[in-house]
Design a protein around this motif. Sequence first.
Motif, mmCIF file in Angstrom:
data_model
loop_
_atom_site.group_PDB
_atom_site.id
_atom_site.type_symbol
_atom_site.label_atom_id
_atom_site.label_comp_id
_atom_site.label_asym_id
_atom_site.label_seq_id
_atom_site.Cartn_x
_atom_site.Cartn_y
_atom_site.Cartn_z
ATOM 1 N N GLN A 280 0.825 -1.206 0.000
ATOM 2 C CA GLN A 280 0.000 0.000 0.000
ATOM 3 C C GLN A 280 0.858 1.255 0.000
ATOM 4 N N GLY A 281 1.918 1.279 0.818
ATOM 5 C CA GLY A 281 2.796 2.446 0.841
ATOM 6 C C GLY A 281 3.453 2.698 -0.496
ATOM 7 N N ALA A 282 3.876 1.602 -1.170
ATOM 8 C CA ALA A 282 4.518 1.762 -2.480
ATOM 9 C C ALA A 282 3.524 2.255 -3.523
ATOM 10 N N GLU A 283 2.299 1.692 -3.522
ATOM 11 C CA GLU A 283 1.292 2.155 -4.488
ATOM 12 C C GLU A 283 0.939 3.609 -4.270
ATOM 13 N N ASP A 284 0.742 4.002 -3.013
ATOM 14 C CA ASP A 284 0.408 5.404 -2.728
ATOM 15 C C ASP A 284 1.536 6.338 -3.175
ATOM 16 N N LYS A 298 9.654 10.424 -17.678
ATOM 17 C CA LYS A 298 10.872 10.544 -16.876
ATOM 18 C C LYS A 298 10.479 10.884 -15.436
ATOM 19 N N VAL A 299 11.010 10.089 -14.495
ATOM 20 C CA VAL A 299 10.669 10.248 -13.077
ATOM 21 C C VAL A 299 11.957 10.414 -12.280
ATOM 22 N N LEU A 300 11.950 11.380 -11.357
ATOM 23 C CA LEU A 300 13.069 11.625 -10.455
ATOM 24 C C LEU A 300 12.622 11.300 -9.027
ATOM 25 N N VAL A 301 13.342 10.401 -8.362
ATOM 26 C CA VAL A 301 13.068 10.036 -6.971
ATOM 27 C C VAL A 301 14.163 10.650 -6.111
ATOM 28 N N LEU A 302 13.795 11.566 -5.224
ATOM 29 C CA LEU A 302 14.749 12.253 -4.358
ATOM 30 C C LEU A 302 14.702 11.624 -2.970
ATOM 31 N N GLY A 303 15.752 10.906 -2.628
ATOM 32 C CA GLY A 303 15.792 10.168 -1.380
ATOM 33 C C GLY A 303 15.587 8.688 -1.641
ATOM 34 N N ALA A 304 16.444 7.857 -1.074
ATOM 35 C CA ALA A 304 16.327 6.415 -1.283
ATOM 36 C C ALA A 304 15.053 5.910 -0.623
ATOM 37 N N ALA A 305 14.199 5.255 -1.410
ATOM 38 C CA ALA A 305 12.861 4.890 -0.936
ATOM 39 C C ALA A 305 12.609 3.387 -0.927
ATOM 40 N N GLY A 306 13.568 2.572 -1.284
ATOM 41 C CA GLY A 306 13.363 1.133 -1.275
ATOM 42 C C GLY A 306 13.011 0.590 -2.642
ATOM 43 N N PRO A 307 13.256 -0.708 -2.854
ATOM 44 C CA PRO A 307 13.040 -1.294 -4.187
ATOM 45 C C PRO A 307 11.571 -1.412 -4.585
ATOM 46 N N GLU A 308 10.644 -1.452 -3.616
ATOM 47 C CA GLU A 308 9.233 -1.614 -3.982
ATOM 48 C C GLU A 308 8.723 -0.439 -4.809
ATOM 49 N N ILE A 309 9.171 0.743 -4.492
ATOM 50 C CA ILE A 309 8.752 1.916 -5.266
ATOM 51 C C ILE A 309 9.255 1.807 -6.700
ATOM 52 N N LEU A 310 10.463 1.317 -6.871
ATOM 53 C CA LEU A 310 10.983 1.149 -8.232
ATOM 54 C C LEU A 310 10.179 0.097 -8.998
ATOM 55 N N ARG A 311 9.776 -0.962 -8.326
ATOM 56 C CA ARG A 311 8.966 -1.979 -9.009
ATOM 57 C C ARG A 311 7.628 -1.401 -9.461
ATOM 58 N N MET A 334 20.698 -0.285 -1.007
ATOM 59 C CA MET A 334 19.545 -1.004 -0.460
ATOM 60 C C MET A 334 18.300 -0.805 -1.313
ATOM 61 N N SER A 335 18.301 0.209 -2.166
ATOM 62 C CA SER A 335 17.143 0.469 -3.030
ATOM 63 C C SER A 335 17.238 -0.239 -4.378
ATOM 64 N N LEU A 366 9.305 12.685 -7.211
ATOM 65 C CA LEU A 366 8.832 12.124 -5.951
ATOM 66 C C LEU A 366 9.842 12.474 -4.866
ATOM 67 N N LEU A 367 9.441 13.323 -3.930
ATOM 68 C CA LEU A 367 10.317 13.717 -2.828
ATOM 69 C C LEU A 367 10.096 12.762 -1.664
ATOM 70 N N HIS A 368 11.107 11.963 -1.350
ATOM 71 C CA HIS A 368 10.992 10.957 -0.300
ATOM 72 C C HIS A 368 11.964 11.290 0.830
ATOM 73 N N THR A 369 11.704 12.391 1.525
ATOM 74 C CA THR A 369 12.470 12.772 2.707
ATOM 75 C C THR A 369 11.509 12.950 3.873
ATOM 76 N N ALA A 370 12.051 12.860 5.090
ATOM 77 C CA ALA A 370 11.213 12.887 6.289
ATOM 78 C C ALA A 370 10.710 14.296 6.578
ATOM 79 N N ASP A 371 9.819 14.385 7.569
ATOM 80 C CA ASP A 371 9.287 15.678 7.992
ATOM 81 C C ASP A 371 10.423 16.607 8.422
#
Length: 759
Positions: A280-284, A298-311, A334-335, A366-371
């Motif tokens: 669910q987290g990866a789909e969202d 073309k997609v840019l992912v900022l911050g390592a978010a894990g392999p599920e997001i890439l899948r 790890m991603s 996709l910005l994948h950084t914490a609060d």
Amino acid sequence: MAGSGSMGRHLTAIGAAGWASTVAQILMLREIFVQFYGNELSVGIVLFFWLLWTAAGSALAPRLFGKFPAVSASRRWSSLIPGLLSAYALAMPITVIWIRGARLLFHIPRGDVPGLGQTILLTGATTAPLCLLFGFLFGSIWMAAADSTPKGRSGLWIYAAEAAGAGIGGLTFYFLLLPRCTALEAAILSGWVPALAALITMGRAVGTGPAVALAAAWLMLASLWAAGGRLESWSRSWVWGSGLVRSVDTPYHNITVLQGQGQQSVMIDGLWAYSIPDPQGAEDAVHLALLQHGHPQKVLVLGAAGPEILRELLRYPDLRRILVVDPDPVLLSMSRLDREDPTVGFHCDDIRRYVRRAEDCYDVVLLHTADPVTLALNRFRTVEFFRDLDGLLCSGGVISVTVSGGEEMLGEAQIRLVSSVLGALDHVFGDRVLYPGSRIRLVAARNPGILARDPEILAGRAERRGLALQYVRRDRLENLLDPLRQAYFDQVLAAAPPELNRDGHPVGFLYALGWWTARTEGGASGDWIGPMTSPAFRKIGAAVVSAVAFLLLIWLVFGPRLPVERGAALAVFSVGASLMVLQIVLFLAYQIWEGALYTAMALLVTTFMTGLSAGALAAHCFVDKPGGWARAKQALLVAHAGLAALALALGWTFGRGAPSWIAFPSRPWALVFFCAAAGGMGVLGGAHFGLSCLVCKIRSGKGAAGPRLYAWDLAGAASAAMGGTLILLPIWGLSGAGWACAGFLAVTFAALLRSLRLR
């Protein structure tokens, strides 16, 4: 009078102690930051107690020194120093183990976030032994050297050697120990430095007590090293429990992997980053953003978010490029997917620096950084950063940002936090959509008309792209975009419009701090944050501070004149506080405009400590010189005024117009600028302390002023570590912090001027 051999042993001892203290401080900051899920609040608490306990230990040494007969004082202190060094050598690894076991000893369940009161109690308890010991060691070495070398030179050499040892220790840790050792191994190896210094400083006349202490220290360090692997595993399990899979320290983070309930969870600096599997987290994370774009390629992912997001991203057949950017190569590794895919690329770089200098454009970011619970993370939620992101978007591009929230309702602290991110986002982008949830997702576009709020349109795009989604379904989209729910969020967020969160004015961090304290202590504890964020509070606060400063200035100018030692102590306190705030300003400014502070911090700290050492040694020019007393007083005033001028210049430099002209052509030039500022601060600060000690020694004829002034210096730094981080910087910004330091130094300059009887 002891010869040069005695002074050499004292310098060896204090240099080794300074080396070890820097490594110990870095290790304690990292360990407490992880164990207590910290932000700048916990860092400020650590620095506060570190400096406070060290100041207390340093102030204690002269009191004990006065109880010894003058004829035996130097011999007693010289015999005590090897034992203190041996104790400090053992205290370093024991402190790391003590920090990791503190949660068990204070019965804090694994996974629970300690409250503010618990964090203060635990931090004070874990920092006290090591810091008191170092402060007492510094004072002891100073007193022994001052008693054996009565010409006024010894104290300045001691201060300079401690600063030089500290600078070398910082470089050694960051470039040699950190890439190769665990925290516990680094503490054990670093303990050998004061242990070796204890052997070198041990004279022939030393009794059996220090020799036994040294032998015990060497034996225990060897035993700890032999059992290092098991101790590392056991102590980590005290924090994380039996589900610990892996825990590694990198130059950027502590990364921990936990196994439980059929998932592996990745924790970064003690805070949850992502879990696997988490469909669910990866789909969202992927589809709520990409479905808002008509044809993403073309997609840019900022911050390592894990392999599920890439899948999930690879389910889009038309994607031609996916790039993941993160400064930590361990997180990037790890991603990675199980199999290589030519569509996916990885780039190791600071996120902000990459965004500012990238030449390509992207359809979705996709910005994948914490609060923004730290000043370091807050720079990913500012107006300036969103402007840089806007420059990366292709025509019709969208960005996705997350912030902690709620499915149905938001508390007061959450409203302030979400509204701070939303306000900065709305200031740059013309349209945005809010998806409620425990992590509120904000999708924004440059122009109105790009984003869809109709669930039918989004569900239709998923069907046309052949996406059989399990969680981002038509019915869930209808629930997330329900008009009544959207109206509630619009209403509560519009009712609390925040000030814009900017690089030089990080109010977003203050809102996040309020959310953090409310989450750990309950809603009432966050109430002290709310008033601090309003413009009225800042205006009233500035007026009150100005009035108090004016009254203090009147009293210092027209009231009773302070004795020389008290005037120097007040001046040293103000310089210690100002140097701490200005160092934080430099770190934050470099991180905002250049990023990659992690290794640069070692260079900045080393440059500052080298400047301290050089400035202290420069004070020797006034020892045993004709007219040295008058010249030393004049030089002290010049150093004090120079620091005030430097603080004023930094306040102006880092004002709102600063980034437009700090257009460094390359990162080395930026590093040169910031290192020059840090070195200048160090030289002036070291000269100010050395000259203050020299003036007090010439005036009183005693060497006991050094440790006392050092205690005042640390007390000022301790107060600034808390007040500067939690109040001054978030409320008044970088420029306001510089101007406040300049004003404080100007007020204490008046007191110093009168106490030295210069008109």
